[in-house]
Design a protein around this motif. Structure first.
Motif, PDB file in Angstrom:
ATOM      1  N   GLU A 118      67.991 116.034  61.695  1.00 45.68           N
ATOM      2  CA  GLU A 118      68.586 116.798  62.796  1.00 45.68           C
ATOM      3  C   GLU A 118      68.940 118.232  62.416  1.00 45.68           C
ATOM      4  OE1 GLU A 118      73.226 115.360  62.394  1.00 45.68           O
ATOM      5  OE2 GLU A 118      71.876 114.153  63.629  1.00 45.68           O
ATOM      6  N   HIS A 119      68.885 118.569  61.131  1.00 44.75           N
ATOM      7  CA  HIS A 119      69.236 119.933  60.727  1.00 44.75           C
ATOM      8  C   HIS A 119      68.204 120.921  61.291  1.00 44.75           C
ATOM      9  CE1 HIS A 119      70.294 123.425  58.359  1.00 44.75           C
ATOM     10  NE2 HIS A 119      71.370 122.792  57.925  1.00 44.75           N
ATOM     11  N   PRO A 120      68.654 121.995  61.958  1.00 44.21           N
ATOM     12  CA  PRO A 120      67.724 122.953  62.573  1.00 44.21           C
ATOM     13  C   PRO A 120      66.691 123.546  61.609  1.00 44.21           C
ATOM     14  CG  PRO A 120      69.965 123.345  63.324  1.00 44.21           C
ATOM     15  CD  PRO A 120      70.057 122.323  62.230  1.00 44.21           C
ATOM     16  N   ALA A 121      67.096 123.799  60.367  1.00 40.88           N
ATOM     17  CA  ALA A 121      66.162 124.380  59.390  1.00 40.88           C
ATOM     18  C   ALA A 121      65.033 123.412  59.051  1.00 40.88           C
ATOM     19  CB  ALA A 121      66.903 124.790  58.121  1.00 40.88           C
ATOM     20  N   LEU A 122      65.362 122.122  58.961  1.00 40.27           N
ATOM     21  CA  LEU A 122      64.346 121.113  58.678  1.00 40.27           C
ATOM     22  C   LEU A 122      63.414 120.925  59.877  1.00 40.27           C
ATOM     23  CD1 LEU A 122      66.422 118.383  56.789  1.00 40.27           C
ATOM     24  CD2 LEU A 122      64.959 120.160  55.811  1.00 40.27           C
ATOM     25  N   ILE A 123      63.982 120.942  61.073  1.00 35.75           N
ATOM     26  CA  ILE A 123      63.163 120.811  62.283  1.00 35.75           C
ATOM     27  C   ILE A 123      62.220 122.003  62.426  1.00 35.75           C
ATOM     28  CG2 ILE A 123      63.245 120.730  64.820  1.00 35.75           C
ATOM     29  CD1 ILE A 123      65.909 119.182  64.520  1.00 35.75           C
ATOM     30  N   GLN A 124      62.728 123.194  62.117  1.00 36.00           N
ATOM     31  CA  GLN A 124      61.904 124.400  62.161  1.00 36.00           C
ATOM     32  C   GLN A 124      60.755 124.299  61.160  1.00 36.00           C
ATOM     33  OE1 GLN A 124      63.751 128.026  60.718  1.00 36.00           O
ATOM     34  NE2 GLN A 124      62.617 129.263  62.185  1.00 36.00           N
ATOM     35  N   TYR A 125      61.053 123.785  59.967  1.00 27.93           N
ATOM     36  CA  TYR A 125      60.022 123.613  58.936  1.00 27.93           C
ATOM     37  C   TYR A 125      58.952 122.625  59.394  1.00 27.93           C
ATOM     38  CZ  TYR A 125      57.880 122.152  54.522  1.00 27.93           C
ATOM     39  OH  TYR A 125      56.982 121.832  53.529  1.00 27.93           O
ATOM     40  N   LEU A 126      59.378 121.507  59.965  1.00 19.32           N
ATOM     41  CA  LEU A 126      58.434 120.518  60.488  1.00 19.32           C
ATOM     42  C   LEU A 126      57.545 121.132  61.569  1.00 19.32           C
ATOM     43  CD1 LEU A 126      60.808 117.439  60.769  1.00 19.32           C
ATOM     44  CD2 LEU A 126      58.777 117.552  59.309  1.00 19.32           C
ATOM     45  N   ASN A 127      58.160 121.855  62.490  1.00 19.16           N
ATOM     46  CA  ASN A 127      57.400 122.481  63.569  1.00 19.16           C
ATOM     47  C   ASN A 127      56.377 123.480  63.047  1.00 19.16           C
ATOM     48  OD1 ASN A 127      58.811 121.024  65.489  1.00 19.16           O
ATOM     49  ND2 ASN A 127      60.294 122.635  65.917  1.00 19.16           N
ATOM     50  N   SER A 128      56.736 124.196  61.977  1.00 13.89           N
ATOM     51  CA  SER A 128      55.808 125.174  61.394  1.00 13.89           C
ATOM     52  C   SER A 128      54.567 124.498  60.817  1.00 13.89           C
ATOM     53  CB  SER A 128      56.509 125.990  60.302  1.00 13.89           C
ATOM     54  OG  SER A 128      56.702 125.217  59.120  1.00 13.89           O
ATOM     55  N   ARG A 129      54.685 123.205  60.524  1.00 10.96           N
ATOM     56  CA  ARG A 129      53.555 122.449  59.988  1.00 10.96           C
ATOM     57  C   ARG A 129      52.940 121.521  61.029  1.00 10.96           C
ATOM     58  NH1 ARG A 129      54.233 121.164  53.627  1.00 10.96           N
ATOM     59  NH2 ARG A 129      52.049 120.668  54.039  1.00 10.96           N
ATOM     60  N   GLY A 130      53.329 121.734  62.292  1.00 19.08           N
ATOM     61  CA  GLY A 130      52.727 120.988  63.388  1.00 19.08           C
ATOM     62  C   GLY A 130      53.253 119.585  63.569  1.00 19.08           C
ATOM     63  N   ILE A 131      54.430 119.286  63.017  1.00 19.81           N
ATOM     64  CA  ILE A 131      54.995 117.933  63.076  1.00 19.81           C
ATOM     65  C   ILE A 131      56.211 117.910  63.988  1.00 19.81           C
ATOM     66  CG2 ILE A 131      55.936 116.011  61.729  1.00 19.81           C
ATOM     67  CD1 ILE A 131      53.083 116.718  60.928  1.00 19.81           C
ATOM     68  N   SER A 132      56.250 116.972  64.912  1.00 16.13           N
ATOM     69  CA  SER A 132      57.420 116.822  65.777  1.00 16.13           C
ATOM     70  C   SER A 132      58.500 116.051  65.035  1.00 16.13           C
ATOM     71  CB  SER A 132      57.039 116.078  67.063  1.00 16.13           C
ATOM     72  OG  SER A 132      56.703 114.726  66.777  1.00 16.13           O
ATOM     73  N   VAL A 133      59.743 116.310  65.405  1.00 15.57           N
ATOM     74  CA  VAL A 133      60.853 115.633  64.733  1.00 15.57           C
ATOM     75  C   VAL A 133      60.842 114.137  65.043  1.00 15.57           C
ATOM     76  CG1 VAL A 133      62.538 116.061  66.582  1.00 15.57           C
ATOM     77  CG2 VAL A 133      63.329 115.765  64.224  1.00 15.57           C
ATOM     78  N   SER A 134      60.345 113.735  66.218  1.00 14.18           N
ATOM     79  CA  SER A 134      60.300 112.311  66.563  1.00 14.18           C
ATOM     80  C   SER A 134      59.337 111.563  65.644  1.00 14.18           C
ATOM     81  CB  SER A 134      59.889 112.127  68.019  1.00 14.18           C
ATOM     82  OG  SER A 134      58.620 112.685  68.273  1.00 14.18           O
ATOM     83  N   ILE A 135      58.189 112.163  65.349  1.00 15.60           N
ATOM     84  CA  ILE A 135      57.230 111.548  64.415  1.00 15.60           C
ATOM     85  C   ILE A 135      57.836 111.498  63.019  1.00 15.60           C
ATOM     86  CG2 ILE A 135      55.046 111.935  63.188  1.00 15.60           C
ATOM     87  CD1 ILE A 135      54.590 110.728  65.904  1.00 15.60           C
ATOM     88  N   ALA A 136      58.450 112.597  62.597  1.00 18.80           N
ATOM     89  CA  ALA A 136      59.043 112.650  61.255  1.00 18.80           C
ATOM     90  C   ALA A 136      60.120 111.590  61.090  1.00 18.80           C
ATOM     91  CB  ALA A 136      59.615 114.036  60.992  1.00 18.80           C
ATOM     92  N   ASN A 137      60.927 111.387  62.119  1.00 19.17           N
ATOM     93  CA  ASN A 137      62.013 110.406  62.029  1.00 19.17           C
ATOM     94  C   ASN A 137      61.504 108.966  62.005  1.00 19.17           C
ATOM     95  OD1 ASN A 137      64.619 111.561  61.753  1.00 19.17           O
ATOM     96  ND2 ASN A 137      64.456 112.417  63.817  1.00 19.17           N
ATOM     97  N   THR A 138      60.265 108.757  62.402  1.00 22.40           N
ATOM     98  CA  THR A 138      59.688 107.408  62.337  1.00 22.40           C
ATOM     99  C   THR A 138      59.483 106.970  60.888  1.00 22.40           C
ATOM    100  OG1 THR A 138      58.526 107.810  64.429  1.00 22.40           O
ATOM    101  CG2 THR A 138      57.745 105.968  63.081  1.00 22.40           C
ATOM    102  N   TYR A 139      59.169 107.921  60.019  1.00 20.25           N
ATOM    103  CA  TYR A 139      58.819 107.588  58.635  1.00 20.25           C
ATOM    104  C   TYR A 139      59.750 108.207  57.592  1.00 20.25           C
ATOM    105  CZ  TYR A 139      54.547 106.313  61.069  1.00 20.25           C
ATOM    106  OH  TYR A 139      53.663 105.752  61.952  1.00 20.25           O
ATOM    107  N   CYS A 140      60.444 109.256  57.954  1.00 20.12           N
ATOM    108  CA  CYS A 140      61.241 110.008  56.980  1.00 20.12           C
ATOM    109  C   CYS A 140      62.710 110.078  57.390  1.00 20.12           C
ATOM    110  CB  CYS A 140      60.683 111.426  56.834  1.00 20.12           C
ATOM    111  SG  CYS A 140      58.960 111.494  56.282  1.00 20.12           S
ATOM    112  N   LYS A 141      63.509 110.630  56.495  1.00 18.81           N
ATOM    113  CA  LYS A 141      64.929 110.816  56.734  1.00 18.81           C
ATOM    114  C   LYS A 141      65.354 112.218  56.302  1.00 18.81           C
ATOM    115  CE  LYS A 141      65.877 106.580  58.122  1.00 18.81           C
ATOM    116  NZ  LYS A 141      66.354 106.316  59.508  1.00 18.81           N
ATOM    117  N   GLU A 142      66.513 112.606  56.766  1.00 19.70           N
ATOM    118  CA  GLU A 142      67.164 113.807  56.245  1.00 19.70           C
ATOM    119  C   GLU A 142      68.032 113.348  55.077  1.00 19.70           C
ATOM    120  OE1 GLU A 142      70.678 116.718  57.832  1.00 19.70           O
ATOM    121  OE2 GLU A 142      68.890 116.566  59.108  1.00 19.70           O
ATOM    122  N   VAL A 143      67.747 113.864  53.895  1.00 20.23           N
ATOM    123  CA  VAL A 143      68.424 113.411  52.675  1.00 20.23           C
ATOM    124  C   VAL A 143      69.312 114.529  52.131  1.00 20.23           C
ATOM    125  CG1 VAL A 143      68.129 112.535  50.327  1.00 20.23           C
ATOM    126  CG2 VAL A 143      66.501 111.865  52.122  1.00 20.23           C
TER     127      VAL A 143
END
Length: 286
Positions: A118-143
């Motif tokens: 949920e951190h904005p910087a991480l979401i921005q990074y994901l978006n820059s690589r074409g990944i939605s946060v919903s997909i990322a949250n299916t397999y990954c976590k914020e650590v």
């Protein structure tokens, strides 16, 4: 007053010191050279050589090398201006201020929080690589973790031994113990991917295939032989490894040994990996 580093003086900036600023430390070193784990990918054996006498680096895994500016630009995915800023000690250009790759096997980290991304910087990074946060949250976590009494945050993919693959805009590393990530859905088809962003990219590009297959993320090409014990369980195995020398070598090794293993890298023939394709398509749409 401290003199600012420019392109000419930067070439004399010690590559070993630059790697230390990036959080990478030599596995072995002598007067003439130092060997590191590659800052460009996860690995267990040092393949990244620095010549102290020439102040040049060479990555044997990818077959590339260069000077200190080339190194910083590649590690941080930044411009020459931003690389000079980093070498000068100015971190304001980067969205992850003061986050360095401080992880070393010898020191370890203390994970203090694992949650949905949920951190904005991480979401921005994901978006820059074409990944939605919903997909990322299916397999990954914020650590979140502690290192020397300081807190840091990253995107994490958990491996089968409880360690984490860790990624953000600044660095790419992993916590101990290092291992592969095996996702079992009781299917007869296996997809083998190389890293975290290959998994996330595949989930977007081939969601139907992903949901009807078992998935194995290597997290390091060095685990190729470790995962062979799973290959005989499947009717068909699809390989989506990087289009670099290490990925091609591993692909050829498995294909020579198993008839039911198929190389799928032709689908991203002109790109480094699956995320390279996705990132390119994402940039075109912007």
């Amino acid at each position: 007053m401290k003199r600012k580093i420019n392109c000419e003086t930067a070439r004399n900036f010690s590559i070993v010191k630059a790697l230390e600023k990036l959080g990478h430390f030599p596995k072995k070193s002598n007067e003439k050279e130092a060997w590191f784990l590659s800052p460009f990918r996860s690995e267990t054996q040092a393949s990244f050589k620095v010549s102290k006498t020439k102040n040049r680096w060479y990555d044997h895994g990818e077959g590339i090398g260069g000077n200190v500016i080339d190194l910083v630009c590649k590690v941080l995915t930044c411009s020459i201006k931003e690389a000079l800023s980093f070498l000068n000690g100015d971190t304001l250009f980067f969205s992850f201020q003061q986050q360095q790759n401080l992880l070393k096997k010898e020191t370890g980290i203390d994970i203090i929080k694992v949650q949905e991304i949920e951190h904005p910087a991480l979401i921005q990074y994901l978006n820059s690589r074409g990944i939605s946060v919903s997909i990322a949250n299916t397999y990954c976590k914020e650590v979140w973790y502690l290192y020397k009494a300081s807190e840091f945050f990253t995107i994490g993919l958990k491996n089968d031994k409880g360690g984490w693959e860790l990624r953000n805009k600044i660095f790419k590393n992993s916590s101990s113990p290092k291992s592969y990530t095996y996702i079992q859905n009781n299917n007869k088809q296996l997809i083998i991917l190389e890293g975290m962003f290959d998994l996330l990219s595949f989930a977007i590009m081939e969601d139907v295939l992903l949901n009807t297959s078992d998935i194995l993320v290597l997290n390091s090409i060095s685990f190729i032989k470790d995962i062979e014990k799973f290959i005989h369980k499947y009717i068909i195995v699809h390989l989506y490894l990087d289009n670099d020398s290490a990925g091609k070598k591993a692909t050829q090794y498995l294909m020579n040994k198993y008839e039911h293993v198929i190389d799928k890298s032709s689908s991203y023939r002109n790109y480094k990996d699956l995320n390279d394709v996705l990132s390119y398509e994402n940039r075109k749409e912007i």
